[in-house]
Scaffold this active site. Structure first.
Site, short mmCIF file in Angstrom:
data_model
loop_
_atom_site.label_atom_id
_atom_site.label_comp_id
_atom_site.label_asym_id
_atom_site.label_seq_id
_atom_site.Cartn_x
_atom_site.Cartn_y
_atom_site.Cartn_z
N GLY A 17 10.74 45.55 87.47
CA GLY A 17 10.21 45.18 86.16
C GLY A 17 8.95 44.32 86.23
N CYS A 27 11.71 16.75 98.90
CA CYS A 27 11.89 18.21 99.00
C CYS A 27 12.19 18.60 100.45
CB CYS A 27 10.62 18.92 98.52
SG CYS A 27 10.70 20.72 98.71
N ASP A 77 14.22 39.84 92.21
CA ASP A 77 15.20 39.57 91.17
C ASP A 77 16.39 38.77 91.71
OD1 ASP A 77 16.37 41.40 92.80
OD2 ASP A 77 16.83 42.87 91.25
N ASN A 78 16.19 38.07 92.82
CA ASN A 78 17.33 37.34 93.38
C ASN A 78 16.88 36.04 94.04
OD1 ASN A 78 17.19 37.82 96.54
ND2 ASN A 78 16.52 39.70 95.50
N LYS A 110 11.22 53.45 95.43
CA LYS A 110 10.29 52.82 94.49
C LYS A 110 8.91 52.60 95.12
CE LYS A 110 13.60 50.46 91.51
NZ LYS A 110 14.08 49.16 91.00
N CYS A 161 8.83 20.88 101.58
CA CYS A 161 7.44 20.40 101.50
C CYS A 161 7.36 18.88 101.37
CB CYS A 161 6.70 21.09 100.35
SG CYS A 161 7.03 20.39 98.72
N ASN A 167 16.15 52.20 85.12
CA ASN A 167 14.98 51.34 85.41
C ASN A 167 13.81 51.66 84.48
OD1 ASN A 167 15.39 51.83 88.99
ND2 ASN A 167 16.38 50.33 87.69
N LEU A 168 13.76 52.88 83.98
CA LEU A 168 12.53 53.38 83.36
C LEU A 168 12.20 52.70 82.04
CD1 LEU A 168 12.96 57.20 84.11
CD2 LEU A 168 11.76 55.46 85.46
N CYS A 187 19.99 41.57 85.43
CA CYS A 187 19.63 42.47 84.32
C CYS A 187 20.67 43.57 84.12
CB CYS A 187 18.28 43.14 84.61
SG CYS A 187 16.88 42.02 84.54
#
Ligand code: ZN
Length: 290
Positions: A43, A264, A132-133, A88, A267, A72-73, A207
Site C-alpha cells: 500500500g 535510546c 507493514d510490521n 509483487k 542512538c 491487495n488491489l 490491515c
C-alpha cells in the site's frame, strides 16, 4: 556531481522540475544520480515507487517477498488485476519500466532480515520504509542508525496514517559542504527514540484483520516519496524530529515534535545495540541479554 547531462528527452520529461529554481537541471541530475531502496511493494510502496520513478530517481531497489493477491488491489495501485499471483517485485518493476526508462530497477524477492539488511541497504542513498510490521521497522531503523543512512517512515491503521523522517545525520551539517543543511544541529532522533518498544506480537492488528481505507496509503506513501525527493535535492524542511499524523475521517493533519532520547538503545549516549545481531527482531524486538 558527475558530468551527467540531461538529454533532449530528459529535458522534456522533467521540464516541470527543471523550470523551477528550487530544482533546476542540477536538482534533476541529483535525482537521476540518486538511489532509493523501497522496502515493501504494498500500500505505501505502490505510490512511493510510482512517484519516485516518475521523478527520475536513477536507481530504485524494491524489496518484497509477497505475491499479489486480489484483496491487495483496492490500495496497492502499482499492481493490476492481471498481476494476481505474480511476485509483487516483478509487477512493480514492470510498472516502472513502462513509466520511465531512465530508472534502473533492482528487485529483491526476499524478506528483509538481520542477515541481508546490509547487502540490501548499503549501496543506496535513502531507504523508504513501506513495510507493514514492527520487526522490519526496528531492523531498518537500527541498521540505518548504525550506518548513518537516511530513512523515511510511514505507517497506516484503518483511517489514520503517520509519517516522519530520520536523517541519521549525527554531524552538525549534511557533510556535502554546500550549505543546504536540512537537519537540526547534530540532533537526529530515531524510530526507537519515538517508540522505544515494539508492541507484543499479535497485539496490533494488521490491515488484513482490521481493514484499511484504500486511498489512505496513497496519501501517506506520497508524503514519504516527497520527503525522499527533498532529501536527494538537499532542499526544504524534512519531517526530522516531527511526526506528521493524518486522520482521513476528520481530514486533519497534526504535527507532533519529538526529540532524540539520550537513553535510546541504538542512538543514545551509551548504546546497547552495536549490531543488528544484538536484537531478536522476529520475536519481540528485544535486545538480547548478552
Ligand atoms: Zn534513537
Amino acid at each position: 556531481m558527475s558530468d551527467l547531462r540531461l538529454d533532449a528527452t530528459q529535458l522534456d520529461r522533467y521540464s516541470r522540475h527543471v523550470i523551477m529554481d528550487e530544482i533546476g537541471p542540477e536538482g534533476q541530475k541529483r535525482l537521476l544520480e540518486g538511489s532509493v531502496l523501497v522496502v515493501g511493494a504494498g500500500g505505501l510502496g505502490s505510490p512511493a515507487i510510482q512517484y519516485l520513478a516518475a521523478a527520475g530517481i536513477g536507481r530504485l531497489g524494491i524489496v518484497d517477498d509477497d505475491a499479489v493477491e486480489r484483496s491487495n488491489l483496492q490500495r496497492q495501485i502499482v499492481h493490476g488485476d492481471a498481476d494476481v499471483g505474480r511476485p509483487k517485485v516483478e509487477s512493480a518493476a514492470d510498472y516502472v519500466a513502462t513509466l520511465n526508462p531512465d530508472v534502473d530497477v533492482e528487485t529483491y524477492e526476499t524478506r528483509l532480515t538481520a542477515a541481508n539488511v546490509a547487502d540490501l541497504v548499503d549501496d543506496h542513498d535513502v531507504v523508504l520504509d513501506a513495510s507493514d510490521n514492527f520487526a522490519t521497522r526496528y531492523l531498518l531503523n537500527d541498521h540505518c542508525v548504525l550506518t548513518g543512512t537516511p530513512l523515511s517512515h510511514g505507517a497506516i491503521y484503518r483511517f489514520e496514517g503517520q509519517i516522519t523522517t530520520f536523517t541519521n545525520d549525527r554531524s552538525s551539517a549534511d557533510g556535502d559542504g554546500d550549505g543546504d543543511d536540512t537537519s537540526g544541529a547534530g540532533e537526529s532522533p530515531c524510530y526507537r527514540c519515538l517508540f522505544p518498544e515494539a508492541p507484543e506480537p499479535g497485539t496490533v492488528p494488521d490491515c488484513a484483520t482490521t481493514g484499511v481505507l484504500g486511498v489512505l496509503p496513497g496519501t501517506v506513501g506520497c508524503i514519504q516519496a516527497t520527503e525522499v525527493v527533498k532529501y536527494l535535492l538537499g532542499n526544504g524542511e524534512l519531517l526530522e524530529g516531527r511526526l506528521l499524523m493524518y486522520d482521513a475521517m476528520d481530514m486533519s493533519f497534526e504535527t507532533v515534535e519529538y526529540r532524540a532520547n539520550p537513553a535510546c538503545p541504538v542512538c543514545g549516549d551509551e548504546p546497547e545495540i552495536e549490531s543488528v545481531e544484538d536484537v531478536a527482531y522476529e520475536g519481540t524486538c528485544e535486545i538480547s541479554a548478552d
